[in-house]
Design a protein around this motif. Structure first.
Motif, short mmCIF file in Angstrom:
data_model
loop_
_atom_site.label_atom_id
_atom_site.label_comp_id
_atom_site.label_asym_id
_atom_site.label_seq_id
_atom_site.Cartn_x
_atom_site.Cartn_y
_atom_site.Cartn_z
N ALA A 243 0.83 -1.20 0.00
CA ALA A 243 0.00 0.00 0.00
C ALA A 243 0.87 1.25 0.00
CB ALA A 243 -0.94 -0.01 1.20
N LEU A 244 1.96 1.22 0.76
CA LEU A 244 2.88 2.36 0.79
C LEU A 244 3.47 2.61 -0.60
CD1 LEU A 244 4.72 4.47 2.20
CD2 LEU A 244 6.32 2.57 2.64
N VAL A 245 4.02 1.57 -1.18
CA VAL A 245 4.64 1.71 -2.50
C VAL A 245 3.61 2.14 -3.54
CG1 VAL A 245 5.83 0.46 -4.34
CG2 VAL A 245 6.45 0.04 -1.96
N GLY A 246 2.43 1.53 -3.47
CA GLY A 246 1.38 1.89 -4.42
C GLY A 246 0.98 3.34 -4.31
N GLY A 247 0.85 3.86 -3.09
CA GLY A 247 0.49 5.26 -2.91
C GLY A 247 1.51 6.20 -3.51
N LEU A 248 2.78 5.91 -3.28
CA LEU A 248 3.84 6.76 -3.83
C LEU A 248 3.85 6.70 -5.35
CD1 LEU A 248 6.72 6.02 -1.29
CD2 LEU A 248 5.05 7.88 -1.26
N LEU A 249 3.65 5.51 -5.91
CA LEU A 249 3.65 5.38 -7.37
C LEU A 249 2.46 6.10 -7.99
CD1 LEU A 249 4.72 1.65 -7.83
CD2 LEU A 249 6.08 3.70 -8.29
N ILE A 250 1.28 5.98 -7.38
CA ILE A 250 0.10 6.65 -7.93
C ILE A 250 0.25 8.16 -7.84
CG2 ILE A 250 -2.37 7.05 -7.56
CD1 ILE A 250 -2.64 4.13 -6.79
N GLY A 251 0.76 8.65 -6.71
CA GLY A 251 0.97 10.08 -6.58
C GLY A 251 1.94 10.60 -7.62
N ALA A 252 3.05 9.86 -7.84
CA ALA A 252 4.04 10.27 -8.84
C ALA A 252 3.45 10.20 -10.24
CB ALA A 252 5.28 9.40 -8.73
N ALA A 253 2.70 9.13 -10.54
CA ALA A 253 2.11 8.98 -11.87
C ALA A 253 1.08 10.08 -12.13
CB ALA A 253 1.45 7.61 -11.99
N GLN A 254 0.31 10.41 -11.11
CA GLN A 254 -0.69 11.46 -11.26
C GLN A 254 -0.03 12.80 -11.56
OE1 GLN A 254 -3.22 11.52 -7.83
NE2 GLN A 254 -5.01 12.16 -8.98
N SER A 255 1.04 13.09 -10.85
CA SER A 255 1.74 14.36 -11.06
C SER A 255 2.43 14.39 -12.42
CB SER A 255 2.78 14.57 -9.95
OG SER A 255 3.45 15.79 -10.11
N ALA A 256 3.04 13.27 -12.81
CA ALA A 256 3.71 13.22 -14.11
C ALA A 256 2.71 13.36 -15.25
CB ALA A 256 4.48 11.91 -14.24
N THR A 257 1.50 12.85 -15.06
CA THR A 257 0.48 12.96 -16.10
C THR A 257 0.14 14.41 -16.39
OG1 THR A 257 -0.45 10.83 -15.39
CG2 THR A 257 -1.83 12.20 -16.78
N ARG A 258 0.21 15.24 -15.36
CA ARG A 258 -0.06 16.66 -15.57
C ARG A 258 0.97 17.29 -16.51
NH1 ARG A 258 -1.55 16.13 -10.04
NH2 ARG A 258 -3.77 16.60 -9.78
N HIS A 259 2.16 16.70 -16.54
CA HIS A 259 3.19 17.20 -17.44
C HIS A 259 2.94 16.73 -18.87
CE1 HIS A 259 7.09 18.10 -19.19
NE2 HIS A 259 7.27 16.82 -19.45
#
Length: 902
Positions: A243-259
């Protein structure tokens, strides 16, 4: 690449919040088996409590955050004891709906106290810039949030793996009864996990302003729960590190998608895409914790009393058309459209058992299609309305695809995210939704423009609502309705009587979406300009679900009762001469309506999950029995038993092998059952008898060997296809459709499986009769007096007999009976034996009989096959089996005594 890295690192802060929320969801799920949709409400309470103590009262951050965490932990414990514990015997769907109601309670309470405007508070964490690499600058708060999430996850992982309490919670997650047997109180474990989960949600909420530079608003918290659910799913709702790793990956993916994209709402849809990938493509849902006492909300009969319908509909339309003042028109339109969308929930959740939290999204899609066609392409209202309904049905068909791989609570997670994704990508995008003004509209020449001719528009809404309710009633009484209710109650048993579960779910979603689309078009066109983000916001799907459950989710009247309390609906007429104007100037008591409705939902579920309509039905049953026109209809008489034959079919099993891992349950078993032949299957416990039936019926995928039906190889056929070919079975665990009467259970099995029923039932469900084979079974087993009794109200012995009769109802060529005499007394067993012989001798049915009652088998079988540890050890006539040495050894462990036949 540098920009991608920067955006990914910027998402670590949000990822830390996701991880904290997800870990809290996992804790609660592991301790109580509940997916807590109210988790965002806990986080919202924690955030505003921290804000209140820190900003408004001037306390320090440490005190404010600690107090918020502790008080929200207490709120979690209260949630368990006051809401979840009383719902232990309710269905998993009811428990999820309760958490949705609790989410509304907490959200509305916070908004009533602090408003919906954006507030400014101090950032709880340092937000100065940190240079990670050349040109990559990230706020320090992101590393703090990641560190807090890592420490929290580490502590929970160690506690789970190294302490007795952690072991007990893990044990309870696998087997609650086993944990109780070891001396652990399930309520204590659940209380602890709800407290920890609530506290972690409050911690995430209190720290959340660090990601918004001190700004606080209720709006983002609804989106956070989608990310938290996706994160918890990546951990299987069990693993804290994942869950920890998944949260960090989703947060990073969400932010990168904005780029990567400027498309509105796409980054917010990333968690939803994760949910789809994890739940749908993985093909496995969450294991749901329930009990044998779980009960689904009760379903009405769908019976229509034409005189009563004409009177009520006529009075309503006469009042709106001739007597009601102008202030009634807008509330009538809102309540009527909410009732329409509520009827879509009755079809999907009440009848088919598929919980969708995206019905207002489907309604909005219908309004979106119709609105654009009318505003930008000049379509008239009639074709635009039809097009909106058709588009909603098409999208509903796409919504149904996750239902083919998930169900129930798991499907609720998918649709919850789907509703948010549609809102963020479509409805919130001004490129799609700006300036959609339908203009002047008319219906077959009648001006129904809702501003200048609101009365006419209200009458159209009432008329379409009445017609739609009649359609839903027809579905309930028809073959399609019985199929949906069979799927809702037990998908395996539905497939065993020939119901295509895949097809039934597609139908439920498509029909439901069409009804929701109709309501959405009518609601959207009631505004001069359709304000999609406000009218079809995600919370409206929860609101209409809440109101429908309060009214009764399985009764036609339920949406009508619930829609009276819709925001802006008929309830606003109370206490004001000019409700519409008064509500705009001063909302007064009306602002408390959503909170009151959510509280009413929770109380309704605790007191009776069946809802107000069912309670009213039960309370007035005796009174209605005395009033002509309202009395229950007389039971349909049984047709005379006629001699008939069933299609001939021969079952041939060759070399059937079934392995589960390293265990071989069946080893190269050969077996045949021909027309008019009773083949007994004997063997001690663990011999593989039920496994053989599961393989033959298609419930298990065989390891090796073949199953042939006549000259066709059916080894890979789906269960429903085998049932339609003439291969029927009963279940050791009965698996009746408890929401249906005995007659409807039998009809569900006897119904034709034509697809035309899905259309014909909309207008004419017909009056089905029981076929001759079923009448014979009913007569032989003495079930005639019970035909109009709900299956859930029968005794165990009666249920056993009904299960046998239902297996016979489809007039199969070969019938597989799995311990049909279990729980029957001597007289009932004798009647069963006579029925078995009659089915074989008079109707030409082949029967494979598994029974522990050796005397019953030997007295009625033509041939007997004996299994032991998965091997066939004997086959022959009853007299040959009676004295077979291998059989004596298998049953008695000796060779001196013959097998007793009683």
């Amino acid at each position: 690449m540098t920009d991608v890295l920067r955006y990914a690192l910027l998402g670590l802060g949000t990822g830390g919040i996701y991880a904290l929320l997800a870990v809290g969801l996992v804790v609660i799920y592991r301790g109580s088996g509940v997916i807590n949709f109210a988790h965002a409400g806990f986080a919202l309470v924690g955030a505003y409590m921290t804000y209140h103590l820190q900003t408004l009262e001037g306390h320090g951050l440490a005190f404010s955050l600690t107090a918020a965490v502790l008080l929200t932990a207490v709120l979690g414990v209260l949630t368990h004891h006051l809401v979840m514990r009383p719902l232990r015997g309710a269905s998993p769907l009811a428990r999820v709906i309760a958490t949705l109601g609790l989410l509304t309670v907490l959200t509305q309470a916070v908004q009533l106290k602090y408003g919906t405007q954006q507030l400014l508070t101090r950032s709880p964490l340092p937000n100065d810039a940190v240079t990670v690499a050349t040109d990559v600058v990230v706020g320090r708060y992101a590393f703090w949030l990641v560190g807090i999430a890592v420490v929290t996850t580490l502590v929970l992982t160690v506690v789970s793996a190294r302490t007795r309490m952690g072991h007990a919670i893990s044990a309870a997650a696998e087997n609650p009864r086993g944990a109780a047997a070891l001396g652990w109180a399930p309520d204590l474990l659940a209380s602890v996990t709800w407290a920890i989960g609530g506290g972690l949600a409050a911690l995430a909420g209190g720290l959340f302003p660090a990601t918004t530079f001190g700004f606080l608003s209720p709006v983002p918290f609804g989106v956070l729960i989608i990310g938290a659910l996706a994160t918890a799913l990546l951990g299987g709702f069990r693993s804290y590190p994942l869950a920890l790793v998944g949260g960090l990956l989703i947060g990073a993916a969400q932010s990168a998608t904005r780029h990567w994209t400027n498309q509105t709402g796409v980054p917010d849809a990333v968690p939803f895409l994760v949910i789809i990938v994890v739940l749908v493509l993985r093909g496995r849902g969450l294991p749901l914790r329930g009990s044998v006492t779980d009960r689904l909300p009760r379903v009405g009969t769908g019976r229509i009393r034409p005189a009563l319908v004409l009177v009520l509909a006529g009075v309503a339309m006469l009042w709106v058309g001739l007597g009601a003042p102008a202030d009634w028109y807008a509330p009538t339109i809102i309540s009527a459209t909410f009732a329409l969308i509520g009827l879509s929930i009755v079809v999907l959740t009440g009848y088919a058992g598929q919980l969708s939290i995206a019905q207002f999204a489907l309604a909005g899609i219908g309004a979106f299609a119709a609105g654009r066609l009318a505003a930008f392409h000049g379509w008239r209202f009639e074709p635009a309305l039809v097009a909106g309904v058709v588009v909603a049905m098409a999208v509903g068909l796409l919504f149904a695809l996750p239902a083919l791989r998930t169900r129930g609570v798991n499907l609720a997670v998918v649709t919850f995210g789907l509703g948010f994704a549609v809102h963020q990508i479509v409805f919130s995008n001004s490129d799609y939704t700006a300036k959609v003004a339908p203009g002047e509209i008319s219906l077959f020449g009648l001006d129904i423009e809702p501003i200048g001719h609101a009365r006419n528009y209200a009458l159209v809404c009432l008329l379409l609502l009445t017609l739609t309710a009649l359609v839903v009633a027809n579905v309930r009484r028809g073959r399609s309705g019985r199929r949906l209710l069979a799927v809702r109650t037990n998908e395996r048993a539905a497939a065993a009587i020939g119901v295509n579960v895949f097809e039934a779910k597609l139908y439920a979603f498509t029909l439901s979406a069409g009804i929701a689309g109709l309501g959405g078009v009518l609601l959207g066109f009631s505004y001069p300009t359709i304000l999609y983000p406000q009218v079809f916001e995600p919370g409206a799907s929860i609101t209409v679900l809440v109101l429908t459950v309060i009214g009764s989710i399985g009764y036609l009247v339920g949406p009508f009762i619930g829609a009276l309390s819709a925001p802006g609906g008929l309830i606003t007429l109370l206490g004001s001469d000019t409700p519409a104007v008064a509500a705009q100037a001063d909302p007064g008591w009306q602002q408390y309506l959503p909170l009151a409705a959510a509280l009413a939902l929770v109380l309704t579920l605790i007191l009776s999950q069946h809802g107000a309509a069912e309670s009213l039905d039960a309370a007035t049953r005796r009174l209605r029995a005395r009033i002509p026109g309202l009395r229950p209809g007389r039971p349909a008489p049984l047709p005379a038993t006629v001699k008939a034959t069933v299609p001939a079919g021969r079952l041939t099993v060759h070399g059937l092998t079934q392995r589960f891992g390293g265990f071989t349950a069946l080893d190269a078993v050969d077996l045949t059952v021909g027309p008019g032949e009773v083949v007994g299957l004997l063997g001690p416990n663990g011999a593989g008898k039920t496994t053989l039936i599961d393989c033959v019926a298609g419930n298990n995928r065989v390891t090796a060997g073949s199953i042939r039906w006549g000259d066709r190889d059916i080894t890979r056929w789906a269960p429903y296809r085998r049932a339609r070919a003439g291969l029927s079975r009963s279940f050791q665990s009965l698996e009746l459709f408890d929401d249906l009467t005995v007659r409807e259970n039998l009809l569900a099995a006897a119904d034709r499986r034509d697809r035309l029923a899905y259309l014909l039932d909309l207008v004419r469900p017909g009056r089905p009769t029981l076929p001759g084979t079923v009448v014979a079974a009913v007569d032989e087993l003495g079930l005639a007096p019970l035909l109009d009794t709900r299956a859930q109200d029968l005794s165990y012995g009666q249920r056993r007999l009904v299960a046998i009769a239902r297996a016979v109802a489809s007039s199969p060529s070969v019938l597989l009976l799995d311990e049909p005499a279990a729980g029957l007394d001597e007289t009932e067993s004798t009647e069963l034996g006579r029925l078995i012989r009659r089915l074989a001798d008079e109707w030409g049915m082949g029967i494979l009989l598994i029974e522990h009652d050796v005397a019953l088998v030997l007295a009625n079988a033509d041939r007997v096959v004996v299994l032991d540890f998965g091997h066939k050890i004997a086959e022959g006539t009853p007299s040959e089996i009676r004295n077979d040495t291998a059989v004596r050894r298998a049953y008695l462990g000796e060779e001196e005594q013959p097998v007793s036949v009683g």
